[in-house]
Design an enzyme around this catalytic site. Sequence first.
Site, mmCIF file in Angstrom:
data_model
loop_
_atom_site.group_PDB
_atom_site.id
_atom_site.type_symbol
_atom_site.label_atom_id
_atom_site.label_comp_id
_atom_site.label_asym_id
_atom_site.label_seq_id
_atom_site.Cartn_x
_atom_site.Cartn_y
_atom_site.Cartn_z
ATOM 1 N N SER A 222 -10.974 -0.688 0.383
ATOM 2 C CA SER A 222 -9.622 -1.244 0.435
ATOM 3 C C SER A 222 -9.454 -2.485 -0.432
ATOM 4 C CB SER A 222 -9.242 -1.561 1.874
ATOM 5 O OG SER A 222 -10.147 -2.494 2.438
ATOM 6 N N LYS B 160 -0.226 4.110 4.614
ATOM 7 C CA LYS B 160 -0.384 3.704 3.220
ATOM 8 C C LYS B 160 0.387 4.666 2.316
ATOM 9 C CE LYS B 160 -3.573 0.537 4.723
ATOM 10 N NZ LYS B 160 -4.815 0.258 5.378
ATOM 11 N N HIS C 259 -14.113 -1.797 6.501
ATOM 12 C CA HIS C 259 -12.939 -2.468 7.064
ATOM 13 C C HIS C 259 -13.237 -3.061 8.446
ATOM 14 C CE1 HIS C 259 -8.775 -2.723 8.658
ATOM 15 N NE2 HIS C 259 -8.439 -2.849 7.379
ATOM 16 N N HIS D 181 -7.165 4.731 1.976
ATOM 17 C CA HIS D 181 -6.617 4.537 0.624
ATOM 18 C C HIS D 181 -6.838 5.740 -0.274
ATOM 19 C CE1 HIS D 181 -5.632 0.391 1.520
ATOM 20 N NE2 HIS D 181 -6.762 0.374 2.198
ATOM 21 N N ASN E 24 0.828 -1.216 0.000
ATOM 22 C CA ASN E 24 0.000 0.000 0.000
ATOM 23 C C ASN E 24 0.863 1.267 0.000
ATOM 24 O OD1 ASN E 24 -2.458 -1.468 0.206
ATOM 25 N ND2 ASN E 24 -2.026 -1.786 2.383
ATOM 26 N N GLU F 153 -16.001 4.121 3.761
ATOM 27 C CA GLU F 153 -14.630 4.392 3.315
ATOM 28 C C GLU F 153 -14.686 5.285 2.088
ATOM 29 O OE1 GLU F 153 -12.488 0.651 2.849
ATOM 30 O OE2 GLU F 153 -13.348 -0.106 4.705
ATOM 31 N N ASP G 219 -13.481 6.793 6.371
ATOM 32 C CA ASP G 219 -12.139 6.205 6.475
ATOM 33 C C ASP G 219 -11.432 6.411 5.136
ATOM 34 O OD1 ASP G 219 -9.986 4.416 6.315
ATOM 35 O OD2 ASP G 219 -10.951 2.922 7.599
HETATM 36 C C1 LIG Z 1 -5.378 -0.445 6.365
HETATM 37 C C2 LIG Z 1 -6.697 0.061 6.765
HETATM 38 C C3 LIG Z 1 -6.962 0.427 8.075
HETATM 39 C C4 LIG Z 1 -5.995 0.145 9.189
HETATM 40 O O1 LIG Z 1 -4.947 1.033 9.153
HETATM 41 P P1 LIG Z 1 -3.560 0.630 9.857
HETATM 42 O O2 LIG Z 1 -2.889 1.933 10.025
HETATM 43 O O3 LIG Z 1 -2.877 -0.288 8.917
HETATM 44 O O4 LIG Z 1 -3.910 -0.026 11.146
HETATM 45 C C5 LIG Z 1 -8.166 1.004 8.357
HETATM 46 N N1 LIG Z 1 -9.093 1.179 7.409
HETATM 47 C C6 LIG Z 1 -8.892 0.807 6.136
HETATM 48 C C7 LIG Z 1 -9.959 1.033 5.126
HETATM 49 C C8 LIG Z 1 -7.693 0.213 5.783
HETATM 50 O O5 LIG Z 1 -7.502 -0.205 4.542
#
Ligand SMILES: *Cc1c(COP(=O)(O)O)cnc(C)c1O
Length: 392
Positions: free
Chosen positions: A187, A244, A139, A215, A53, A183, A212
């Site tokens: 993801s 990411k 997620h 990405h 990522n 989101e 969220d």
């Molecule tokens: C990767 C991810 C997370 C978690 O983030 P980390 O910093 O890796 O713990 C949360 N939400 C989504 C949509 C993700 O892809």
Amino acid sequence: MPEIAHDALTAFAAAKLSELDRQSLLRRLSPTHRLDGVHVERGGRRLTSFSCNDYLGLSHHPAVKAAAAGAIETYGAGAGASRLVTGDCPLFGELEARLARLKGAEAACLFGSGYLANAGVIPTFVGEGDLIVADELSHSCIWAGAKLSGAETVAFRHNDAEDLAAKLADRRRFARRALVATESVFSMDGDIAPLDEIGRAARAHEAWLLVDDAHGLGVIGGGAGAPGHFPGVHIDLAMGTLSKALGGYGAYVCATAPVVELLKTRARAVVYSTGLPPANAAAALAALDVIEAEPERVAAPVARAGRLTRALNLPPAQSAIVPIVLGEAERALAAAAELEAQGLLAVAIRPPTVPAGTARLRLAFSAAHAEADVDRLAEAVRPWLAGAGTDA
Ligand SMILES: *Cc1c(COP(=O)(O)O)cnc(C)c1O
């Protein structure tokens, strides 16, 4: 006595493992030396990865690494305590101000990781007697936060604002407070939420909106000034990660000043957990410098993803993520193994990370990929597409 407990536990674990193995759902760690943004060494072989990522290649950027190393020299390897005790390294406030500015928000609160952010934020604002309505493909950490909160939790159909409105119309009146969670960029599917419609539905039913942006930040919503900022959409809780596109570790939530102040005094993932290692904050600040200075780097991952979807005649990429859905777990594992034999790393993603019957190669593109890498990947994936739908 301890021996009996040990045996029973071991037997339980062994039975679970063999059941998972039978279903091709057992996951195993594979030590991976990431050599740069996209090349890795695994099992003694050098592979080109389409599973990181690290969308902008910043995990290995010289300025980002130098900033992290410098912060270790100045502040040490760890924060030493929770931020509310002695762990509030001066870099944290600087990074929070920077993130808030980037997202067009009043304030920001850092978290240890994205997982901790969603698990910590949600229970701070909703609890028993309240309602959470979340996109069904949200997620794992959004569901974890929902569960910790004790609020009634309902899923709405993926990216379907009408279904969200129907769920709110059905359940909102029984709840004191309501939260909608989704989101920006999904993801495992790489598609983008209709945030304006979702935001309207949330407001119409007096529900707060958590987005969220794990990405999205640094990849989507590009205008040089505000990568990751969605103009015109009222987002109450704008969450994202530093792990990411920023290439490091940690996470944040941007919101109004009182909302952030409440998080800092009440979110259990802040109060009862050690502050980020200072190097992570320094790395994120340096990564944001690169993002702001190099809009062409920010544009590259989606352009690479688009090159692949054009080559394979797939629906145009909306983000840096392209799913190649192959059906059963065995098929995704077989495809991943064949690609790996060709020097391409595309890890198979299986249930429960994705719904049953939709195991896939989840391809992630980086500014650090050469166009020739993308073309090589397209040729390797092509034979798997012909029969992609057959076992669905
Ligand atoms: C990767 C991810 C997370 C978690 O983030 P980390 O910093 O890796 O713990 C949360 N939400 C989504 C949509 C993700 O892809």
